[in-house]
Write an enzyme that holds these catalytic residues in place. Sequence first.
Site, PDB file in Angstrom:
ATOM      1  CB  CYS A  89     -41.625 -10.105  25.706  1.00 20.22           C
ATOM      2  SG  CYS A  89     -40.476  -9.270  24.593  1.00 20.22           S
ATOM      3  CG  HIS A 206     -38.872 -14.152  26.458  1.00 18.52           C
ATOM      4  ND1 HIS A 206     -40.127 -14.188  25.899  1.00 18.52           N
ATOM      5  CD2 HIS A 206     -38.245 -13.099  25.894  1.00 18.52           C
ATOM      6  CE1 HIS A 206     -40.251 -13.199  25.026  1.00 18.52           C
ATOM      7  NE2 HIS A 206     -39.125 -12.517  25.000  1.00 18.52           N
ATOM      8  CD  GLU A 208     -41.687 -17.166  27.162  1.00 17.48           C
ATOM      9  OE1 GLU A 208     -41.345 -16.661  28.253  1.00 17.48           O
ATOM     10  OE2 GLU A 208     -41.714 -16.500  26.099  1.00 17.48           O
TER      11      GLU A 208
END
Lengths: 235, 95
Positions: A89, A206, A208
């Site tokens: 990002c 994302h 994660e």
Amino acid sequence: MRVAVVTFPGSNCDYDCYKAAQDVLQADSYYVWHREHDLGAAGAPDLVILPGGFSYGDYLRAGAIARFSPIMREVMDFAAAGGLVLGICNGFQVLCEAGLLPGALVRNASLQFRGEGVYMRVENATTAFTSAYAPRQVLRVPIAHGEGNYVADEATLARLEDEGRVVFRYVDAAGEASAEGNPNGSMRNIAGIMNEQGNVLGLMPHPERAIEQLLGSTDGRGVFESIAASLAGVR
Amino acid sequence: MSDFEVEVRITPRPGLLDPQGNAVANALRSLDFPGIGEVSVGRLVRLRLRAQSADAAREQTDRMCRKLLANPVIEDFDILVRPDRPDRPDRPVGS
């Protein structure tokens, strides 16, 4: 394994990255403040993550000021020496501004901040970041950005495609790279790219935030599992 | 050394999708302003600079643009240099 998570003023996904590295990679994660001049007291880490957020409030352009933080000189040296760098990002925006990745990320075509789950397809499953996935596997991952619209000139796009450096592409639920599947207007539905040497990856979604069922998806784990496999191979 | 007021006008490169420009164009058309063509939305950076000459100020600003103020992948820029006027009406409060 040691994983350095760089924190800029305005980073807000640093803990998510820290935890993903700790839980999925079983790594020794640690933060590196952007004013630092080295990537860790114990020497070079195995992986550097530039996390999401709004470094310097996105002033001027997203990533434009963070790119000149003292730590970025170390990150650039680390990348030049072949170290693995993952920019997620805002981290992707910083990598583009720093010239570690080509192109730029501009305002979403919709002009709206988009925070939602999207589908992305693994376009190259032979990289250090994607080897745990099947070719063309479709992943469900979250996005949260206002400026994720990837642009580059035609020559750069052609080169990225030819060299297998478009690593992830936005797709619809059917797995097609359609306009409906594209959340931000990115050219050629590009969600993530890597550098020529294959050791620097930037992506807007994302992974994660998709590492356990509690978060709604485990599809992001493969990025970290691939990195672990790649590092195990190096040793 | 002289004081200069420098303005840098940064605009999206022609041919690139400019969602802000398109949104403004659509808003102007919906307000019934006639004849609205392409609209582009950019940024203005104004700074005061002490330099040997106007040329030197321009040269230094050009380097600022290439390094930080503009991203050549997506933006064009142009630079306006003029002598700084202590009595200029738009001088920011407190400067």
